[in-house]
Design a protein around this motif. Sequence first.
Motif, PDB file in Angstrom:
ATOM      1  N   LEU A  25       0.829  -1.199   0.000  1.00 31.39           N
ATOM      2  CA  LEU A  25       0.000   0.000   0.000  1.00 31.39           C
ATOM      3  C   LEU A  25       0.865   1.251   0.000  1.00 31.39           C
ATOM      4  N   ASN A  26       0.401   2.269  -0.706  1.00 36.49           N
ATOM      5  CA  ASN A  26       1.049   3.575  -0.642  1.00 36.49           C
ATOM      6  C   ASN A  26       0.587   4.238   0.660  1.00 36.49           C
ATOM      7  N   LEU A  27       1.340   4.019   1.716  1.00 36.17           N
ATOM      8  CA  LEU A  27       0.909   4.434   3.051  1.00 36.17           C
ATOM      9  C   LEU A  27       0.829   5.947   3.199  1.00 36.17           C
ATOM     10  N   ASP A  28       1.581   6.694   2.399  1.00 34.66           N
ATOM     11  CA  ASP A  28       1.489   8.148   2.470  1.00 34.66           C
ATOM     12  C   ASP A  28       0.080   8.619   2.125  1.00 34.66           C
ATOM     13  N   TYR A  29      -0.586   7.922   1.210  1.00 31.96           N
ATOM     14  CA  TYR A  29      -1.956   8.274   0.849  1.00 31.96           C
ATOM     15  C   TYR A  29      -2.946   7.910   1.955  1.00 31.96           C
ATOM     16  N   LEU A  30      -2.556   6.993   2.822  1.00 29.35           N
ATOM     17  CA  LEU A  30      -3.460   6.465   3.839  1.00 29.35           C
ATOM     18  C   LEU A  30      -3.234   7.084   5.210  1.00 29.35           C
ATOM     19  N   GLY A  31      -2.278   8.016   5.282  1.00 26.24           N
ATOM     20  CA  GLY A  31      -2.026   8.697   6.546  1.00 26.24           C
ATOM     21  C   GLY A  31      -1.129   7.947   7.503  1.00 26.24           C
ATOM     22  N   PHE A  32      -0.394   6.948   6.992  1.00 27.74           N
ATOM     23  CA  PHE A  32       0.538   6.181   7.820  1.00 27.74           C
ATOM     24  C   PHE A  32       1.940   6.283   7.224  1.00 27.74           C
ATOM     25  N   SER A  33       2.908   5.704   7.915  1.00 31.48           N
ATOM     26  CA  SER A  33       4.294   5.721   7.448  1.00 31.48           C
ATOM     27  C   SER A  33       4.886   4.324   7.541  1.00 31.48           C
ATOM     28  N   LYS A  34       5.900   4.090   6.723  1.00 27.19           N
ATOM     29  CA  LYS A  34       6.667   2.848   6.801  1.00 27.19           C
ATOM     30  C   LYS A  34       8.100   3.187   7.190  1.00 27.19           C
ATOM     31  N   GLU A  38       3.774 -15.911  14.189  1.00 25.90           N
ATOM     32  CA  GLU A  38       2.844 -14.949  14.789  1.00 25.90           C
ATOM     33  C   GLU A  38       3.424 -13.541  14.696  1.00 25.90           C
ATOM     34  N   PRO A  39       3.375 -12.939  13.503  1.00 30.07           N
ATOM     35  CA  PRO A  39       3.981 -11.615  13.334  1.00 30.07           C
ATOM     36  C   PRO A  39       3.178 -10.519  14.015  1.00 30.07           C
ATOM     37  N   PRO A  40       3.832  -9.520  14.575  1.00 27.25           N
ATOM     38  CA  PRO A  40       3.108  -8.360  15.100  1.00 27.25           C
ATOM     39  C   PRO A  40       2.308  -7.690  13.987  1.00 27.25           C
ATOM     40  N   SER A  41       1.175  -7.109  14.339  1.00 28.89           N
ATOM     41  CA  SER A  41       0.269  -6.539  13.335  1.00 28.89           C
ATOM     42  C   SER A  41       0.916  -5.407  12.548  1.00 28.89           C
ATOM     43  N   PHE A  42       1.886  -4.719  13.136  1.00 31.19           N
ATOM     44  CA  PHE A  42       2.506  -3.567  12.473  1.00 31.19           C
ATOM     45  C   PHE A  42       3.724  -3.950  11.633  1.00 31.19           C
ATOM     46  N   LEU A  43       4.131  -5.218  11.671  1.00 32.70           N
ATOM     47  CA  LEU A  43       5.320  -5.660  10.946  1.00 32.70           C
ATOM     48  C   LEU A  43       4.919  -6.101   9.543  1.00 32.70           C
ATOM     49  N   GLU A  44       5.412  -5.404   8.525  1.00 33.37           N
ATOM     50  CA  GLU A  44       5.049  -5.717   7.142  1.00 33.37           C
ATOM     51  C   GLU A  44       5.929  -6.805   6.547  1.00 33.37           C
ATOM     52  N   SER A  45       7.222  -6.786   6.855  1.00 32.43           N
ATOM     53  CA  SER A  45       8.114  -7.807   6.300  1.00 32.43           C
ATOM     54  C   SER A  45       9.310  -8.014   7.219  1.00 32.43           C
ATOM     55  N   PHE A  46       9.938  -9.180   7.043  1.00 31.77           N
ATOM     56  CA  PHE A  46      11.060  -9.571   7.895  1.00 31.77           C
ATOM     57  C   PHE A  46      12.014 -10.399   7.035  1.00 31.77           C
ATOM     58  N   VAL A 103      16.422  -7.425   8.371  1.00 32.61           N
ATOM     59  CA  VAL A 103      15.850  -6.192   7.831  1.00 32.61           C
ATOM     60  C   VAL A 103      14.347  -6.253   8.061  1.00 32.61           C
ATOM     61  N   MET A 104      13.794  -5.195   8.632  1.00 33.39           N
ATOM     62  CA  MET A 104      12.364  -5.172   8.953  1.00 33.39           C
ATOM     63  C   MET A 104      11.707  -3.924   8.370  1.00 33.39           C
ATOM     64  N   GLU A 105      10.447  -4.083   7.975  1.00 33.18           N
ATOM     65  CA  GLU A 105       9.619  -2.962   7.541  1.00 33.18           C
ATOM     66  C   GLU A 105       8.438  -2.851   8.498  1.00 33.18           C
ATOM     67  N   ILE A 106       8.290  -1.687   9.115  1.00 30.11           N
ATOM     68  CA  ILE A 106       7.280  -1.475  10.159  1.00 30.11           C
ATOM     69  C   ILE A 106       6.333  -0.353   9.730  1.00 30.11           C
ATOM     70  N   VAL A 107       5.027  -0.598   9.879  1.00 28.73           N
ATOM     71  CA  VAL A 107       4.002   0.406   9.594  1.00 28.73           C
ATOM     72  C   VAL A 107       3.612   1.081  10.894  1.00 28.73           C
ATOM     73  N   SER A 108       3.669   2.407  10.905  1.00 24.51           N
ATOM     74  CA  SER A 108       3.399   3.116  12.163  1.00 24.51           C
ATOM     75  C   SER A 108       3.194   4.596  11.894  1.00 24.51           C
ATOM     76  N   HIS A 109       2.507   5.255  12.823  1.00 25.37           N
ATOM     77  CA  HIS A 109       2.628   6.705  12.905  1.00 25.37           C
ATOM     78  C   HIS A 109       3.988   7.004  13.533  1.00 25.37           C
TER      79      HIS A 109
END
Length: 329
Positions: free
Chosen positions: A70-79, A101-109, A124-130
């Motif tokens: 997802l283009n998170l900038d359009y959705l009001g979130f950040s990666k 059991e990945p955390p809900s905010f973890l996009e990739s690992f 290397v991790m990608e995290i979705v968060s404010h």
Amino acid sequence: MSEKAKLLQFDDTSRDIVRLLHFPGEERQFHYPTSSRIASKLGINFSKVDRRLQEMRSAGFVSEKLYIALNLDYLGFSKFILLGLTPSREVKAIYDDVRREPPSFLESFYRANTGPPSDTSLVVMEIVSHESTLREKLEYMSLKYRNLEIMDNTIVKANFISVKPETHQEERVLKNLKERDSLERKILRSLWDDTSLSVPKIANKVMKGEGKSRYRTVKRILDSMVKLRAFWLYPQIDSTKLSGKTMFALTILCDEKDKAETTSRTLKILSENYIMYRDYYEGMIPVGCVYENRDEYMSLIQSLNDAHLEYIVYEDFYGFSTGRWPLPE
């Protein structure tokens, strides 16, 4: 059948098919990358594409379904992209734990190496968060995975590309993407659950009302989101399933104003070797490549150096997207 016999024999046709499983490329309308569409683009027989795609899926090299970013900038979130260190003897246990059991905010690992094997492994991790809640998410990761040391000095905020809307319809879609219960969000969620859904099936899930009108509405929104680059579809790749080839991952760094030219130069150098690249981010071009032997790998790296490209390279790059819907509902 031996384990070795199950490994995928990867050829140029396989490479070209995997490239076209990433959507959208130049497209400005929503079209799922089916075998028939890929065959048409490559100018080869449908049966050959479909058979080769099934072989790659059966071998486990590409996932049965496409994933969505997802283009998170359009959705009001950040990666945020960040690195962590863990003892090599512990990395598999952590990897398996996160995958189970990945955390809900973890996009990739991903497990990654930047050089010869050592007692310490890199992840290397990608995290979705404010931005305001990032710190508590990092603390959660450190507490849950006690042998994982988050490297604070590596945290990079990934800024997504932004496409200027050209029509009133696109302006409305862009505005509605930030609305939690909007039709646009419902369409994205339907795609997240099953990227292969046809437009009529998406319309049936997210709207009530007359069939043809419902279809047209959803199709217009999807086409607008493709033009705006609100999402991207991609296959999950397991590099351990390849026979005779190895994968490495590059992140090319560049000024945004030079990105198109840098992308062109990079892909020209890697023309026979790259199987995917992502044009999601400002100032970064992630590229996945295959090579046959160390000499070929070193030659590619030297070509990048000769072209004066700035990059980070990860050898033995292996991981997964969690598939967790990252937005609150």
